[in-house]
Scaffold this active site. Structure first.
Site, PDB file in Angstrom:
ATOM      1  N   LEU A 164     -12.759   6.449 -11.040  1.00 43.16           N
ATOM      2  CA  LEU A 164     -13.321   6.026  -9.617  1.00 43.16           C
ATOM      3  C   LEU A 164     -13.908   7.569  -9.340  1.00 43.16           C
ATOM      4  O   LEU A 164     -14.323   7.662  -8.250  1.00 43.16           O
ATOM      5  CB  LEU A 164     -12.986   5.213  -9.303  1.00 43.16           C
ATOM      6  CG  LEU A 164     -13.492   3.720  -8.922  1.00 43.16           C
ATOM      7  CD1 LEU A 164     -13.505   2.485  -8.645  1.00 43.16           C
ATOM      8  CD2 LEU A 164     -15.152   3.689  -9.340  1.00 43.16           C
TER       9      LEU A 164
ATOM     10  N   SER B 136      -4.526  -1.747   4.988  1.00 45.98           N
ATOM     11  CA  SER B 136      -2.765  -2.072   4.519  1.00 45.98           C
ATOM     12  C   SER B 136      -2.689  -2.154   6.520  1.00 45.98           C
ATOM     13  O   SER B 136      -2.900  -1.647   6.967  1.00 45.98           O
ATOM     14  CB  SER B 136      -2.550  -0.686   4.049  1.00 45.98           C
ATOM     15  OG  SER B 136      -0.566  -0.497   4.600  1.00 45.98           O
TER      16      SER B 136
ATOM     17  N   TYR C 199      -0.158   7.382   2.360  1.00 47.35           N
ATOM     18  CA  TYR C 199      -0.495   6.565   1.804  1.00 47.35           C
ATOM     19  C   TYR C 199      -0.741   6.188   3.723  1.00 47.35           C
ATOM     20  O   TYR C 199      -2.144   5.579   3.453  1.00 47.35           O
ATOM     21  CB  TYR C 199       0.124   5.290   1.776  1.00 47.35           C
ATOM     22  CG  TYR C 199       0.282   3.912   1.451  1.00 47.35           C
ATOM     23  CD1 TYR C 199      -1.192   3.481   0.314  1.00 47.35           C
ATOM     24  CD2 TYR C 199       0.566   2.965   2.091  1.00 47.35           C
ATOM     25  CE1 TYR C 199      -1.365   2.440   0.167  1.00 47.35           C
ATOM     26  CE2 TYR C 199       0.018   1.967   1.467  1.00 47.35           C
ATOM     27  CZ  TYR C 199      -1.023   1.204   1.132  1.00 47.35           C
ATOM     28  OH  TYR C 199      -1.638   0.631   0.942  1.00 47.35           O
TER      29      TYR C 199
ATOM     30  N   LYS D   2      -4.664   5.009   4.042  1.00 49.47           N
ATOM     31  CA  LYS D   2      -5.702   3.958   4.329  1.00 49.47           C
ATOM     32  C   LYS D   2      -6.057   4.228   5.947  1.00 49.47           C
ATOM     33  O   LYS D   2      -7.496   3.263   6.317  1.00 49.47           O
ATOM     34  CB  LYS D   2      -5.066   2.757   4.555  1.00 49.47           C
ATOM     35  CG  LYS D   2      -3.814   1.986   3.278  1.00 49.47           C
ATOM     36  CD  LYS D   2      -5.456   1.830   2.687  1.00 49.47           C
ATOM     37  CE  LYS D   2      -4.621   1.546   0.843  1.00 49.47           C
ATOM     38  NZ  LYS D   2      -5.611   0.864   0.604  1.00 49.47           N
TER      39      LYS D   2
ATOM     40  N   PHE E 256      -0.611  -7.209   4.494  1.00 51.54           N
ATOM     41  CA  PHE E 256       1.240  -7.159   4.503  1.00 51.54           C
ATOM     42  C   PHE E 256       2.030  -6.530   3.188  1.00 51.54           C
ATOM     43  O   PHE E 256       1.789  -6.067   2.473  1.00 51.54           O
ATOM     44  CB  PHE E 256       1.748  -8.056   5.459  1.00 51.54           C
ATOM     45  CG  PHE E 256       1.281  -7.435   7.431  1.00 51.54           C
ATOM     46  CD1 PHE E 256       2.080  -7.121   7.747  1.00 51.54           C
ATOM     47  CD2 PHE E 256      -0.274  -7.574   7.778  1.00 51.54           C
ATOM     48  CE1 PHE E 256       1.892  -6.528   9.254  1.00 51.54           C
ATOM     49  CE2 PHE E 256      -0.278  -7.440   8.826  1.00 51.54           C
ATOM     50  CZ  PHE E 256       0.541  -6.566   9.912  1.00 51.54           C
ATOM     51  N   ASN E 257       2.984  -7.737   2.899  1.00 51.43           N
ATOM     52  CA  ASN E 257       3.903  -7.258   2.175  1.00 51.43           C
ATOM     53  C   ASN E 257       3.133  -8.096   0.733  1.00 51.43           C
ATOM     54  O   ASN E 257       3.916  -9.145   0.978  1.00 51.43           O
ATOM     55  CB  ASN E 257       5.051  -7.097   2.341  1.00 51.43           C
ATOM     56  CG  ASN E 257       5.531  -5.845   2.762  1.00 51.43           C
ATOM     57  OD1 ASN E 257       4.539  -5.451   3.866  1.00 51.43           O
ATOM     58  ND2 ASN E 257       5.854  -4.766   2.301  1.00 51.43           N
TER      59      ASN E 257
ATOM     60  N   ASN F 266       7.743  -1.034  -4.990  1.00 51.73           N
ATOM     61  CA  ASN F 266       8.263  -2.075  -3.826  1.00 51.73           C
ATOM     62  C   ASN F 266       9.329  -2.971  -3.813  1.00 51.73           C
ATOM     63  O   ASN F 266       9.775  -2.770  -5.589  1.00 51.73           O
ATOM     64  CB  ASN F 266       6.654  -3.712  -4.274  1.00 51.73           C
ATOM     65  CG  ASN F 266       5.977  -2.934  -3.994  1.00 51.73           C
ATOM     66  OD1 ASN F 266       5.059  -1.414  -3.035  1.00 51.73           O
ATOM     67  ND2 ASN F 266       4.042  -3.201  -4.319  1.00 51.73           N
TER      68      ASN F 266
ATOM     69  N   ARG G 231       9.686  -6.886   7.282  1.00 54.79           N
ATOM     70  CA  ARG G 231       7.895  -6.566   6.678  1.00 54.79           C
ATOM     71  C   ARG G 231       7.651  -8.253   6.642  1.00 54.79           C
ATOM     72  O   ARG G 231       8.555  -9.175   6.894  1.00 54.79           O
ATOM     73  CB  ARG G 231       7.965  -6.307   5.055  1.00 54.79           C
ATOM     74  CG  ARG G 231       8.125  -5.252   5.118  1.00 54.79           C
ATOM     75  CD  ARG G 231       7.457  -3.828   6.110  1.00 54.79           C
ATOM     76  NE  ARG G 231       7.729  -2.762   5.718  1.00 54.79           N
ATOM     77  CZ  ARG G 231       8.819  -1.701   6.466  1.00 54.79           C
ATOM     78  NH1 ARG G 231       9.167  -2.152   8.118  1.00 54.79           N
ATOM     79  NH2 ARG G 231       8.715  -0.533   6.867  1.00 54.79           N
TER      80      ARG G 231
END
Length: 338
Positions: free
Chosen positions: A59, A125, A150, A154, A179-180, A200, A232
């Site tokens: 993209l 996020s 990052y 966002k 969130f996560n 992650n 988190r």
């Protein structure tokens, strides 16, 4: 109704494609396979009995994006996941993140605003909040300087969408600040399968548990939290996928109050790194090899959601517990390695 899902072979994207197809939508997936595998298509098809259309496109290539929208001129909505997503990597490779996350978003929106009417769901996020002043985090919490490139992408992405919506009444958009995500589809046909070393926590835990990784590094145990490790909000990926479908339907059915809205998507409960490790040990029956190391640049201390708005306005609520999500992640890891 045809829906375009960018990054649709990725972890969250693939689960969202499943939920869309289960609701009867025709799905077109766009993915450059930089962090995903075309084999995911077979998993989606096995679950739903329908194979989505797949377009392998980067993209960041403006002409390719324009040609995509010409081929699929009847697209009614877009769910935009395509982005690089690792906090640590973004600190090391900021230009990659700005080019990939902002460039691709701009090109998709430029094509989309040419349509008479279009709905757009943005994969945002909780990182947009930085280190929030209070927990749980509401949508009204101030947007603070991000702790990583990052997070900055966002924040910028949301600003780009907000600005375009102000001058493009034909575009209806929702940013989901989640969130996560963790876990896997209950069929274990699809799940989280990162390319290379996982960025992650949960896939690193499961890969350590199954023996692919020698051990897990816990980045700091001196944070001002109950056990000293970062906190988190961990949400089952299927719950998260369903939130995307509900948000899209809000736009398609004209139920949105403004043409740009924002919702937190989480469980509303914070879990520390050590609590996540203990969850794995409970559901797997295995002791995890881990060690405490220095803090990692870009990490905030704690972040968990106030989900009142999503619960009441969208009519959506997370259903799965941490252990349920972890069990599905472990079952997926075992299947992949069998």
């Amino acid at each position: 109704m045809k829906i375009l899902v960018t990054g649709g072979l990725g972890f969250i994207g693939s689960h969202t494609v499943v939920e869309l197809q289960n609701e009867g939508y025709q799905v077109v997936i766009v993915d450059d396979c930089s962090n995903a595998d075309e084999k995911v298509l077979a998993g989606i098809t096995a679950i739903t009995g329908k194979e989505p259309v797949f377009e392998k496109i980067d993209l960041r290539e403006k002409e390719a994006v324009g040609a995509l929208f010409e081929r699929h001129s009847d697209i009614a909505g877009v769910i935009h996941f395509a982005a690089s997503k690792a906090v640590g990597e973004s600190v090391e490779k900021p230009l990659l993140y700005y080019e990939n996350n902002i460039g691709s978003l701009v090109y998709v929106l430029k094509a989309l605003v040419k349509k008479e009417k279009a709905s757009f769901i943005f994969s945002s996020s909780c990182t947009v909040y930085g280190q929030a002043d209070a927990m749980p985090i509401t949508e009204n919490a101030p947007i603070k300087p991000a702790e990583s490139p990052y997070g900055k992408t966002k924040q910028m992405g949301e600003e780009v969408i907000s600005d375009i919506c102000k001058v493009s009444p034909n575009l209806q958009a929702i940013a989901l600040r989640y969130f996560n995500p963790m876990g896997a589809h209950p069929s274990v046909e699809i799940g989280e399968l990162p390319v290379g070393v996982p960025q992650n926590l949960v896939p690193f835990i499961t890969q350590t548990g199954i023996g692919i990784r020698e051990g897990l590094s816990v980045f700091g145990n001196d944070y001002p939290t109950e056990d000293g490790t970062c906190v988190r909000d961990y949400i089952h990926v299927v719950d998260l996928a369903k939130a995307h479908v509900v948000a899209l339907q809000r736009l398609l059915h004209g139920k949105n109050e403004k043409n740009y809205e924002v919702f937190n998507v989480g469980t509303g409960k914070g879990s520390s790194v050590m609590e996540v490790i203990r969850s794995f040990e409970r559901v797997s029956g295995k002791n995890l090899n881990y060690k405490i190391v220095d803090r990692r640049p870009g990490d905030v201390i704690e972040a968990f959601a106030d989900t009142t708005k999503a619960n009441e306005v969208l009519g959506w609520k997370a259903q799965s517990s941490l252990d349920e999500a972890m069990r599905s992640a472990w079952e997926w890891e075992q299947k992949v390695r069998s």
